[in-house]
Design a protein around this motif. Structure first.
Motif: not given
Length: 469
Positions: A3-5, A64-67, A170-172
């Motif tokens: 959400s923060g991202v 989805a996170l990688v994208a 996102a990657l973390l």
């Protein structure tokens, strides 16, 4: 975290859009609507993903996170490419926002339903409180992201690095997704490398950047030009030979008219308020030509003042020699500088002035709260003489008509001129308003003419200007 991202990405999107399409109610509306639309679609798709078998769902969320990471990191490059391809105007802006910012907005929220499902399954029989905690955590993350973007990331590291940081965060999140098929480390490493490359090697959107301004200094040719959010803000002619501090040449034609008007109207010891510091050209001219004059310049962004001091020699020298912070004592100096919003300063100041110059811009337009009836009524209360206004608008455009209606209700005498058209189809529309008659000028700068503005509704704080697009 996601959400923060997402909120950091949304605010950075609105900021990075300004150098290409300006900042207005329409640009921010487009960004907010597009990003929220992406969030909604991502949540809907994520709900179907969460219903799949756990290994499949986890694998889809990882993808989805990688994208998300890749799309967020590449956003500034895509934005520049669309603008370079010819995207202009409202239509071009909307298409660009959709293509550049919508996909990442979908991907960043796609994991949320699965995460909520996992939280509920972890506490059998307490589904309601689990869901409430997940929703509250999302809201807290969004608040943190908004604060981080506006107060920390954008002012300190700039837009390009902020987008890359969003991708890195996102990657973390990937290590926290357990279960299902094992992750493909090669894909993750490649995505991390791309995000790092985009953050380090990506061309900055701005030469100088703060949370308020995206500035470029063009030192080529016969002028030093200051550009803010893609709009020419100020310029100085380069001096040839020995400098004369008392001979300040104005490089932009609209400043020539404003100075001609001020030179005719004001006495030798005039005190003038400038709302909008910009390149500090007019305060510099006033103080150089009238040793007894005083000026207060209200500039919302300290970075603008710093860049002017470093790169515009005449204005920079004047600030160094006689500038001071209006919150302190003048110590014999004559150029007071207030780093504040112009409307806030007007509302709070107890000083009186002999004249005022309204020349504040946000990108290519005047901030809406500085062109309302309430603003000019306050100016009338603290300014004893004329008020000068600079606008950019189409000839007899809606902004000029609204301001003209205000001035004619607040002041008894109003003079209006405009100049030759510029590339965007807009012109400098210049006003001089006073309760005392205005003496005619001997001549107008080349390309300027006296005009009549059509009648219109005056802008107010409740129903104000929406900005150019």
């Amino acid at each position: 975290m996601l959400s923060g991202v997402g909120l950091t990405y949304e605010i950075a999107a609105g900021r990075v859009l300004a150098p290409y399409f300006g900042t207005s109610l329409l640009t921010w509306t487009s960004v907010i609507a597009t990003v929220l639309g992406g969030f909604s679609l991502g949540s809907a798709i994520g709900g179907f993903v969460a219903e799949r078998p756990r290994p499949v769902a986890v694998r889809n969320v990882r993808a989805a996170l990688v994208a998300t990471a890749v799309l967020m990191a590449v956003s500034p490059t895509l934005l520049g490419a669309f603008h370079a391809s010819g995207a202009r105007g409202t239509g071009g802006m909307i298409v660009t926002v959709l293509v550049v910012f919508f996909p990442a907005s979908v991907c960043v929220t796609l994991p949320s339903p699965l995460l909520a499902k996992l939280a509920i399954e972890a506490r059998p029989g307490r589904e309601g409180s689990s869901l409430g905690i997940v929703m509250a955590a999302g809201s807290v993350g969004a608040i943190f992201g908004a604060i981080l973007a506006g107060f920390v990331a954008l002012p300190l590291i700039g837009a390009t690095a902020t987008f890359a940081a969003c991708g890195a965060l996102a990657l973390l999140c990937l290590p926290f997704l357990r279960g299902g098929a094992s992750a493909q480390p090669g894909v993750t490493v490649a995505a991390a490398g791309f995000v790092a490359f985009a953050g380090i090697a990506g061309a900055p959107t701005c030469q100088f950047e703060s949370g308020l301004s995206c500035l470029h200094v063009d030192d080529r040719g016969a002028q030093v030009r200051l550009v803010s959010d893609g709009t020419l803000q100020a310029a100085e002619r380069k001096r040839v030979g020995e400098a004369d501090d008392n001979n300040v040449e104005l490089a932009l034609s609209y400043t020539e008219w404003l100075w001609s008007r001020m030179d005719r109207d004001l006495g030798p010891e005039a005190s003038v308020l400038f709302v909008g510091g910009g390149g500090y050209s007019l305060p510099t001219k006033l103080l150089a030509s009238r040793p007894g004059a005083q000026a207060v310049a209200v500039e919302i962004d300290p970075l603008v003042t710093e860049v002017v001091q470093a790169h515009l020699p005449q204005a920079g020298a004047m600030i160094d020699r006689t500038g001071y912070d209006v919150t302190g004592r003048a110590s014999g100096r004559r150029l007071g500088i207030a780093h504040a919003d112009g409307r806030v300063y007007l509302n709070e100041t107890q000083r009186r002035f002999d004249a005022a110059v309204m020349d504040a811009f946000s990108s290519g337009s005047v901030p809406a709260h500085l062109v309302t009836m309430e603003t000019f009524e306050r100016l009338r209360d603290i300014v004893d003489g004329p008020v000068y206004v600079n606008l950019l608008d189409r000839p007899d455009g809606p902004l000029a008509r609204g301001v003209n209606a205000i001035l004619r209700q607040v002041f008894e005498h109003v003079e209006v001129v405009d100049a030759a058209e510029i590339q965007t189809g807009r012109v400098n529309v210049l006003f001089a308003a006073s309760n005392a008659p205005l003496a005619p000028l001997d001549r107008l700068p080349e390309g300027y003419r006296s005009i009549r503005i059509s009648d219109a509704r005056a802008f107010t704080d409740d129903r104000g200007w929406v900005g150019h697009r």
